[in-house]
Design a protein around this motif. Structure first.
Motif, PDB file in Angstrom:
ATOM      1  N   VAL A 192       1.022  -1.128   0.069  1.00 44.36           N
ATOM      2  CA  VAL A 192      -0.113   0.203   0.326  1.00 44.36           C
ATOM      3  C   VAL A 192       1.359   1.079  -0.015  1.00 44.36           C
ATOM      4  N   GLU A 193       1.224   1.870  -1.495  1.00 41.32           N
ATOM      5  CA  GLU A 193       1.727   3.330  -1.094  1.00 41.32           C
ATOM      6  C   GLU A 193       0.675   4.645   0.300  1.00 41.32           C
ATOM      7  N   ARG A 194       2.239   4.853   0.512  1.00 34.23           N
ATOM      8  CA  ARG A 194       2.109   6.346   1.130  1.00 34.23           C
ATOM      9  C   ARG A 194       1.526   6.172   2.733  1.00 34.23           C
ATOM     10  N   VAL A 195       1.798   4.568   3.131  1.00 33.00           N
ATOM     11  CA  VAL A 195       1.051   3.983   4.807  1.00 33.00           C
ATOM     12  C   VAL A 195       2.527   3.785   5.289  1.00 33.00           C
ATOM     13  N   ALA A 196       2.475   4.123   6.357  1.00 36.96           N
ATOM     14  CA  ALA A 196       3.658   3.348   7.272  1.00 36.96           C
ATOM     15  C   ALA A 196       3.328   2.243   7.855  1.00 36.96           C
ATOM     16  N   HIS A 197       4.494   1.796   9.013  1.00 31.85           N
ATOM     17  CA  HIS A 197       4.501   0.288   9.551  1.00 31.85           C
ATOM     18  C   HIS A 197       2.845   0.290  10.711  1.00 31.85           C
ATOM     19  N   ASP A 198       2.538   1.521  10.938  1.00 33.61           N
ATOM     20  CA  ASP A 198       0.798   1.100  11.802  1.00 33.61           C
ATOM     21  C   ASP A 198      -0.467   1.702  10.948  1.00 33.61           C
ATOM     22  N   MET A 199       0.133   0.161  10.180  1.00 32.14           N
ATOM     23  CA  MET A 199      -1.409   0.772   8.505  1.00 32.14           C
ATOM     24  C   MET A 199      -2.697   1.729   9.788  1.00 32.14           C
ATOM     25  N   MET A 200      -3.066   0.420  10.410  1.00 35.94           N
ATOM     26  CA  MET A 200      -4.152   0.554  11.355  1.00 35.94           C
ATOM     27  C   MET A 200      -4.317   1.788  12.018  1.00 35.94           C
ATOM     28  N   LEU A 201      -3.277   2.718  12.499  1.00 42.30           N
ATOM     29  CA  LEU A 201      -3.379   3.835  12.941  1.00 42.30           C
ATOM     30  C   LEU A 201      -3.168   4.924  12.240  1.00 42.30           C
ATOM     31  N   ASP A 202      -2.367   4.746  10.548  1.00 47.98           N
ATOM     32  CA  ASP A 202      -2.443   5.759  10.268  1.00 47.98           C
ATOM     33  C   ASP A 202      -2.800   6.613  10.037  1.00 47.98           C
ATOM     34  N   CYS A 203      -2.385   8.274   9.211  1.00 48.94           N
ATOM     35  CA  CYS A 203      -3.341   9.038   8.803  1.00 48.94           C
ATOM     36  C   CYS A 203      -4.060   8.536   7.361  1.00 48.94           C
ATOM     37  N   SER A 204      -3.514   7.328   7.597  1.00 43.86           N
ATOM     38  CA  SER A 204      -4.328   6.582   6.000  1.00 43.86           C
ATOM     39  C   SER A 204      -4.415   5.411   5.861  1.00 43.86           C
ATOM     40  N   TRP A 205      -4.963   5.003   6.802  1.00 42.96           N
ATOM     41  CA  TRP A 205      -5.176   4.034   7.860  1.00 42.96           C
ATOM     42  C   TRP A 205      -6.762   3.479   7.053  1.00 42.96           C
ATOM     43  N   GLU A 206      -7.620   4.097   6.553  1.00 45.39           N
ATOM     44  CA  GLU A 206      -8.755   3.619   5.466  1.00 45.39           C
ATOM     45  C   GLU A 206      -8.305   2.836   4.074  1.00 45.39           C
ATOM     46  N   LYS A 207      -6.648   3.134   3.652  1.00 48.22           N
ATOM     47  CA  LYS A 207      -6.076   2.440   2.186  1.00 48.22           C
ATOM     48  C   LYS A 207      -6.289   1.339   2.780  1.00 48.22           C
ATOM     49  N   GLY A 208      -5.262   0.462   3.832  1.00 48.37           N
ATOM     50  CA  GLY A 208      -5.015  -0.701   3.797  1.00 48.37           C
ATOM     51  C   GLY A 208      -6.738  -1.316   4.310  1.00 48.37           C
ATOM     52  N   ALA A 209      -7.648  -1.049   5.255  1.00 50.32           N
ATOM     53  CA  ALA A 209      -8.812  -1.256   5.643  1.00 50.32           C
ATOM     54  C   ALA A 209      -9.360  -1.685   3.828  1.00 50.32           C
ATOM     55  N   LYS A 210      -9.779  -1.184   2.900  1.00 50.70           N
ATOM     56  CA  LYS A 210     -10.326  -1.303   1.811  1.00 50.70           C
ATOM     57  C   LYS A 210      -9.357  -2.513   0.686  1.00 50.70           C
ATOM     58  N   VAL A 211      -8.255  -1.709   1.006  1.00 50.03           N
ATOM     59  CA  VAL A 211      -7.625  -3.280   0.393  1.00 50.03           C
ATOM     60  C   VAL A 211      -8.280  -5.069   1.196  1.00 50.03           C
ATOM     61  N   ILE A 212      -8.105  -4.982   2.277  1.00 48.42           N
ATOM     62  CA  ILE A 212      -8.947  -5.861   3.056  1.00 48.42           C
ATOM     63  C   ILE A 212     -10.046  -6.072   3.044  1.00 48.42           C
ATOM     64  N   LEU A 213     -10.653  -5.388   2.653  1.00 49.86           N
ATOM     65  CA  LEU A 213     -12.176  -5.526   2.417  1.00 49.86           C
ATOM     66  C   LEU A 213     -12.966  -5.650   1.583  1.00 49.86           C
ATOM     67  N   SER A 214     -12.434  -5.656   0.077  1.00 53.49           N
ATOM     68  CA  SER A 214     -11.507  -6.185  -0.919  1.00 53.49           C
ATOM     69  C   SER A 214     -11.423  -7.653  -1.608  1.00 53.49           C
ATOM     70  N   TRP A 215      -9.994  -7.841  -0.425  1.00 51.88           N
ATOM     71  CA  TRP A 215      -9.801  -9.226  -0.360  1.00 51.88           C
ATOM     72  C   TRP A 215     -11.198 -10.337   0.272  1.00 51.88           C
ATOM     73  N   LEU A 216     -11.891  -9.586   1.898  1.00 46.05           N
ATOM     74  CA  LEU A 216     -13.025 -10.409   2.620  1.00 46.05           C
ATOM     75  C   LEU A 216     -14.090 -10.664   1.432  1.00 46.05           C
ATOM     76  N   THR A 217     -14.917  -9.272   0.782  1.00 47.93           N
ATOM     77  CA  THR A 217     -15.502 -10.030  -0.597  1.00 47.93           C
ATOM     78  C   THR A 217     -15.442 -10.705  -1.536  1.00 47.93           C
ATOM     79  N   ALA A 218     -14.105 -10.957  -1.246  1.00 49.15           N
ATOM     80  CA  ALA A 218     -13.471 -11.871  -2.702  1.00 49.15           C
ATOM     81  C   ALA A 218     -13.793 -13.555  -1.893  1.00 49.15           C
ATOM     82  N   LEU A 219     -13.569 -13.778  -1.090  1.00 45.95           N
ATOM     83  CA  LEU A 219     -13.408 -14.642   0.280  1.00 45.95           C
ATOM     84  C   LEU A 219     -15.229 -15.680   0.279  1.00 45.95           C
ATOM     85  N   ASN A 220     -16.123 -14.439   0.266  1.00 48.48           N
ATOM     86  CA  ASN A 220     -17.276 -14.848   0.674  1.00 48.48           C
ATOM     87  C   ASN A 220     -18.166 -15.066  -1.063  1.00 48.48           C
TER      88      ASN A 220
END
Length: 344
Positions: free
Chosen positions: A315-343
């Protein structure tokens, strides 16, 4: 029935023990429910804090946020897998509760964030370290086995990702249900800025030879815990440069209070690695990294991807603490897309 009253929510702790033998002697530990963190984390609307009693007798903090999307009670296929979050060093359940628990619960997922023993508001075991890969993974397994009704998705950050790697390497078939160290099956697992299967020694050596100044900073920040007192170093280690200092200071205080003892004895941990492999494709896996990660470098991310035969997502322009960083939603959206494909 034993209950605790926590933040105006009454939580039942009574649960039949189906698989684990009764222990006659409990380890010494702090078992009272006095507040352990001097800087407490205030729960958000819809969140509840409970304490899961482990077979050892110790209590593990869990922050819960249930799905807020109406489900069709007659359509079992519409039910999303629960999400169980595991933090890394110097963090606790609160790090997921800040952004990702509200995000994923609003998207239709029941969310459970755990605080490993000796971290956050969880009890501390007797000894100088909180545990091993095996004990931490077993604690996660015990919670899933007793409190999570559907096969969950495990999400682990940093050293929490390494714990999940050990877990998925030990997932057993139902024939192992009578074993004390039973690991329930998973719907999937996401490794977020995870320590690679070989541990952090490779990261350290690469930094020493290619980025000696960065190596010094990482060692000073984490091994010497200088991130706890230096705001600039805390920001550089965990967060993006654009993060507001006031927010970094708040998280710095929470991290300082979160870890009353080290998660592992790192020397013994590295001697036990790499984690065991498992048959490719047996668990759906997402390997997710941050392009501006100051701790886990690009080669560490690639190593994890190669080990499990998956292409990592950076994920571009995100630091180690992805879930707390100021762009936390970037990683969350990648995971959500992956979770949607799982279902599907």
């Amino acid at each position: 029935m034993a209950t605790l009253l926590i933040s105006s929510h009454t939580i039942s702790l009574s649960q039949p023990n189906l698989c684990f033998p009764r222990r006659t002697k409990k380890p010494r530990a702090v078992l009272n429910r006095t507040q352990k963190m001097q800087v407490p984390y205030e729960l958000k609307q819809g969140q509840t804090r409970l304490f899961h009693k482990l077979p050892s007798g110790l209590n593990m903090e869990v922050i819960v946020q249930k799905c807020v999307v109406d489900k069709d009670p007659y359509d079992r296929n519409s039910e999303n897998p629960p999400l169980v979050f595991v933090h890394g060093s110097y963090h606790a359940a609160w790090c997921w509760a800040e952004h990702w628990l509200p995000f994923f619960s609003a998207c239709g997922f029941d969310c459970y964030a755990l605080s490993l023993l000796g971290q956050g508001e969880s009890d501390a075991p007797y000894g100088s370290v909180a545990g091993t890969l095996q004990t931490h993974a077993s604690d996660v397994a015990d919670f899933i086995q007793k409190k999570v009704l559907l096969s969950p998705v495990l999400l682990g950050h940093s050293f929490g990702g390494l714990i999940i790697q050990y877990y998925i390497a030990n997932v057993k078939n139902n024939q192992a249900i009578e074993m004390e160290s039973f690991y329930p099956k998973l719907t999937g697992a996401a490794l977020v800025c995870s320590v690679p299967p070989s541990g952090n020694s490779g990261l350290v050596w690469r930094y020493l030879f290619s980025k000696p100044i960065a190596a010094f900073k990482v060692t000073r920040s984490l091994a010497a815990k200088a991130f706890q007192t230096s705001l600039p170093l805390c920001k550089e280690t965990f967060f993006s440069s654009t993060m507001e200092d006031q927010l970094v200071r708040r998280y710095q205080e929470l991290m300082r209070e979160s870890s009353r003892m080290p998660l592992f004895d790192l020397r013994k941990l590295n001697a036990s690695l790499p984690v065991p492999s498992f048959p490719k494709g047996s668990v759906e896996l997402l390997v997710l990294g941050a392009n501006d990660d100051f701790i886990v470098d690009a080669e560490g991310l690639r190593e994890t991807g190669r080990f499990y035969g998956v292409s990592p997502v950076n994920v571009e322009r995100v630091a180690h603490d992805m879930m707390l960083d100021c762009s936390w939603e970037k990683g969350a959206k990648v995971i959500l897309s992956w979770l949607t494909a799982l279902n599907k």
